[in-house]
Design a protein around this motif. Structure first.
Motif, mmCIF file in Angstrom:
data_model
loop_
_atom_site.group_PDB
_atom_site.id
_atom_site.type_symbol
_atom_site.label_atom_id
_atom_site.label_comp_id
_atom_site.label_asym_id
_atom_site.label_seq_id
_atom_site.Cartn_x
_atom_site.Cartn_y
_atom_site.Cartn_z
ATOM 1 N N ILE A 67 0.824 -1.209 0.000
ATOM 2 C CA ILE A 67 0.000 0.000 0.000
ATOM 3 C C ILE A 67 0.861 1.263 0.000
ATOM 4 O O ILE A 67 0.574 2.223 -0.699
ATOM 5 C CB ILE A 67 -0.958 0.008 1.211
ATOM 6 C CG1 ILE A 67 -2.021 -1.078 1.045
ATOM 7 C CG2 ILE A 67 -1.606 1.373 1.399
ATOM 8 C CD1 ILE A 67 -2.826 -1.348 2.305
ATOM 9 N N THR A 68 1.938 1.226 0.786
ATOM 10 C CA THR A 68 2.791 2.413 0.912
ATOM 11 C C THR A 68 3.884 2.467 -0.146
ATOM 12 O O THR A 68 4.628 3.444 -0.226
ATOM 13 C CB THR A 68 3.451 2.470 2.304
ATOM 14 O OG1 THR A 68 4.264 1.307 2.495
ATOM 15 C CG2 THR A 68 2.413 2.585 3.395
ATOM 16 N N GLY A 69 4.013 1.405 -0.942
ATOM 17 C CA GLY A 69 5.026 1.379 -1.989
ATOM 18 C C GLY A 69 6.436 1.284 -1.421
ATOM 19 O O GLY A 69 7.356 1.908 -1.945
ATOM 20 N N ALA A 74 11.331 -1.247 5.224
ATOM 21 C CA ALA A 74 11.292 0.223 5.245
ATOM 22 C C ALA A 74 9.891 0.753 5.558
ATOM 23 O O ALA A 74 9.640 1.950 5.433
ATOM 24 C CB ALA A 74 11.764 0.766 3.901
ATOM 25 N N VAL A 75 8.991 -0.132 5.962
ATOM 26 C CA VAL A 75 7.597 0.258 6.209
ATOM 27 C C VAL A 75 7.491 1.301 7.320
ATOM 28 O O VAL A 75 6.756 2.285 7.186
ATOM 29 C CB VAL A 75 6.736 -0.988 6.528
ATOM 30 C CG1 VAL A 75 5.395 -0.598 7.114
ATOM 31 C CG2 VAL A 75 6.521 -1.812 5.282
ATOM 32 N N VAL A 76 8.208 1.127 8.401
ATOM 33 C CA VAL A 76 8.108 2.060 9.528
ATOM 34 C C VAL A 76 8.485 3.469 9.075
ATOM 35 O O VAL A 76 7.774 4.437 9.368
ATOM 36 C CB VAL A 76 8.987 1.596 10.711
ATOM 37 C CG1 VAL A 76 9.032 2.660 11.791
ATOM 38 C CG2 VAL A 76 8.465 0.291 11.277
ATOM 39 N N ALA A 81 6.755 8.855 7.503
ATOM 40 C CA ALA A 81 6.766 9.968 6.546
ATOM 41 C C ALA A 81 5.348 10.332 6.114
ATOM 42 O O ALA A 81 5.013 11.518 5.986
ATOM 43 C CB ALA A 81 7.622 9.608 5.336
ATOM 44 N N ILE A 82 4.516 9.337 5.892
ATOM 45 C CA ILE A 82 3.124 9.592 5.488
ATOM 46 C C ILE A 82 2.363 10.309 6.597
ATOM 47 O O ILE A 82 1.651 11.283 6.351
ATOM 48 C CB ILE A 82 2.419 8.274 5.081
ATOM 49 C CG1 ILE A 82 3.010 7.748 3.772
ATOM 50 C CG2 ILE A 82 0.911 8.464 4.966
ATOM 51 C CD1 ILE A 82 2.573 6.326 3.418
ATOM 52 N N ALA A 86 0.789 14.025 6.506
ATOM 53 C CA ALA A 86 -0.625 14.280 6.774
ATOM 54 C C ALA A 86 -0.783 15.344 7.850
ATOM 55 O O ALA A 86 -1.656 16.223 7.749
ATOM 56 C CB ALA A 86 -1.330 12.991 7.195
ATOM 57 N N GLU A 87 0.061 15.290 8.890
ATOM 58 C CA GLU A 87 -0.010 16.300 9.941
ATOM 59 C C GLU A 87 0.323 17.682 9.396
ATOM 60 O O GLU A 87 -0.321 18.672 9.751
ATOM 61 C CB GLU A 87 0.938 15.931 11.088
ATOM 62 C CG GLU A 87 0.453 14.755 11.907
ATOM 63 C CD GLU A 87 1.475 14.273 12.925
ATOM 64 O OE1 GLU A 87 2.624 14.781 12.942
ATOM 65 O OE2 GLU A 87 1.120 13.371 13.710
ATOM 66 N N THR A 88 1.312 17.757 8.517
ATOM 67 C CA THR A 88 1.677 19.031 7.894
ATOM 68 C C THR A 88 0.523 19.562 7.056
ATOM 69 O O THR A 88 0.199 20.757 7.109
ATOM 70 C CB THR A 88 2.945 18.859 7.026
ATOM 71 O OG1 THR A 88 4.012 18.413 7.862
ATOM 72 C CG2 THR A 88 3.330 20.157 6.341
ATOM 73 N N LEU A 89 -0.112 18.682 6.297
ATOM 74 C CA LEU A 89 -1.259 19.098 5.484
ATOM 75 C C LEU A 89 -2.421 19.580 6.347
ATOM 76 O O LEU A 89 -3.087 20.559 6.006
ATOM 77 C CB LEU A 89 -1.717 17.948 4.583
ATOM 78 C CG LEU A 89 -0.815 17.629 3.397
ATOM 79 C CD1 LEU A 89 -1.306 16.371 2.681
ATOM 80 C CD2 LEU A 89 -0.739 18.799 2.428
ATOM 81 N N GLU A 90 -2.664 18.899 7.473
ATOM 82 C CA GLU A 90 -3.739 19.322 8.380
ATOM 83 C C GLU A 90 -3.456 20.714 8.936
ATOM 84 O O GLU A 90 -4.361 21.551 9.024
ATOM 85 C CB GLU A 90 -3.901 18.317 9.519
ATOM 86 C CG GLU A 90 -4.571 17.034 9.106
ATOM 87 C CD GLU A 90 -4.668 16.017 10.226
ATOM 88 O OE1 GLU A 90 -4.461 16.381 11.398
ATOM 89 O OE2 GLU A 90 -4.946 14.847 9.925
ATOM 90 N N LYS A 91 -2.197 20.966 9.321
ATOM 91 C CA LYS A 91 -1.835 22.286 9.845
ATOM 92 C C LYS A 91 -1.990 23.352 8.771
ATOM 93 O O LYS A 91 -2.505 24.446 9.029
ATOM 94 C CB LYS A 91 -0.405 22.273 10.382
ATOM 95 C CG LYS A 91 -0.247 21.501 11.670
ATOM 96 C CD LYS A 91 1.200 21.460 12.121
ATOM 97 C CE LYS A 91 1.366 20.577 13.348
ATOM 98 N NZ LYS A 91 2.778 20.446 13.732
#
Length: 186
Positions: A67-69, A74-76, A81-82, A86-91
Motif C-alpha cells: 500500500i505504501t510502496g 522500510a515500512v516504519v 513519513a506519510i 498528513a499532519e503538515t497538510l492538516e496544519k
C-alpha cells in the motif's frame, strides 16, 4: 528452591504446566500491562498459534508495504513519513481556513453598523473553529473598543457561537454570555 536441582515454578500462563520451557516452542508476548499494584500481566501465544500469529503479522506487514510502496523493512520509515506529511497538510489546511475566515470577517468588519450609537456586528463565518472565532472577536475589539460582536459558525454539524461585549456596555447591562444563551435557545 533454586540451586537444589528443583524448579522454582511450575506455572506459566495461568496454569499450563510443562516440564521444560523447550516444550512450549515459540513464545510471543502479545500484550503486557498492570494487573494490580506491583503486579504485571503478560499475555502470549505459543506453539502453532504463535506461528499463525507470525504469519498474520508478516502478511499484514507485506500488505502495508504494498500500500505504501515500500519494502517490508522500510515500512516504519514510510508510514512515519506519510503520517508526518498528513499532519503538515492538516496544519496547512487549518491555517488556510483561518486566513479565509479572517478575510471574510474583515469585509464584514469594514461594514459594521451602529445600533443606538454602538457598533454591533453579527455574522456567520464559514468553517471557523472556536479559536478562530475568538481571534475575530479580538480583532473587532481592537477596532471598536466600545462595541458588541456575535459570531457564529458550524463545524461538523455543530453550531458554534462566540460573543464579546465591551466593559462599558457590560456596565450598561449587556452580557455576552447571556446573549449566547439566548441565541442558542432559538
Amino acid at each position: 528452591t533454586i540451586g537444589e536441582g528443583k524448579p522454582f515454578s511450575y506455572e506459566l500462563c495461568g496454569g499450563t504446566h510443562v516440564d521444560e520451557t523447550g516444550d512450549i516452542g515459540v513464545f510471543l508476548i502479545t500484550s503486557e500491562g498492570s494487573a494490580a499494584a506491583g503486579i504485571r500481566r503478560i499475555e502470549a501465544v505459543t506453539g502453532r498459534e504463535a506461528y499463525r500469529f507470525i504469519q498474520k503479522r508478516s502478511k499484514a506487514l507485506k500488505q502495508i508495504g504494498k500500500i505504501t510502496g515500500s519494502a517490508s523493512d522500510a515500512v516504519v520509515e514510510r508510514v512515519t513519513a506519510i503520517v508526518d506529511g498528513a499532519e503538515t497538510l492538516e496544519k496547512t489546511n487549518a491555517t488556510l481556513k483561518q486566513q479565509l475566515a479572517v478575510s471574510e470577517f474583515l469585509g464584514k468588519l469594514a461594514q459594521t453598523p451602529e445600533v443606538s450609537g454602538i457598533p454591533v456586528l453579527t455574522a456567520e463565518i464559514d468553517n471557523a473553529d472556536a479559536d478562530t472565532l475568538r481571534l475575530l472577536t479580538d480583532r473587532f475589539r481592537d477596532k471598536y473598543p466600545s462595541g458588541l460582536v456575535v459570531l457564529g459558525s458550524v463545524i461538523d454539524d455543530r453550531p458554534l457561537i462566540v460573543a464579546a461585549c465591551a466593559e462599558d456596555l457590560v456596565k450598561r447591562g449587556l452580557h455576552a454570555g447571556n446573549l449566547v444563551k439566548e441565541i442558542s435557545q432559538l
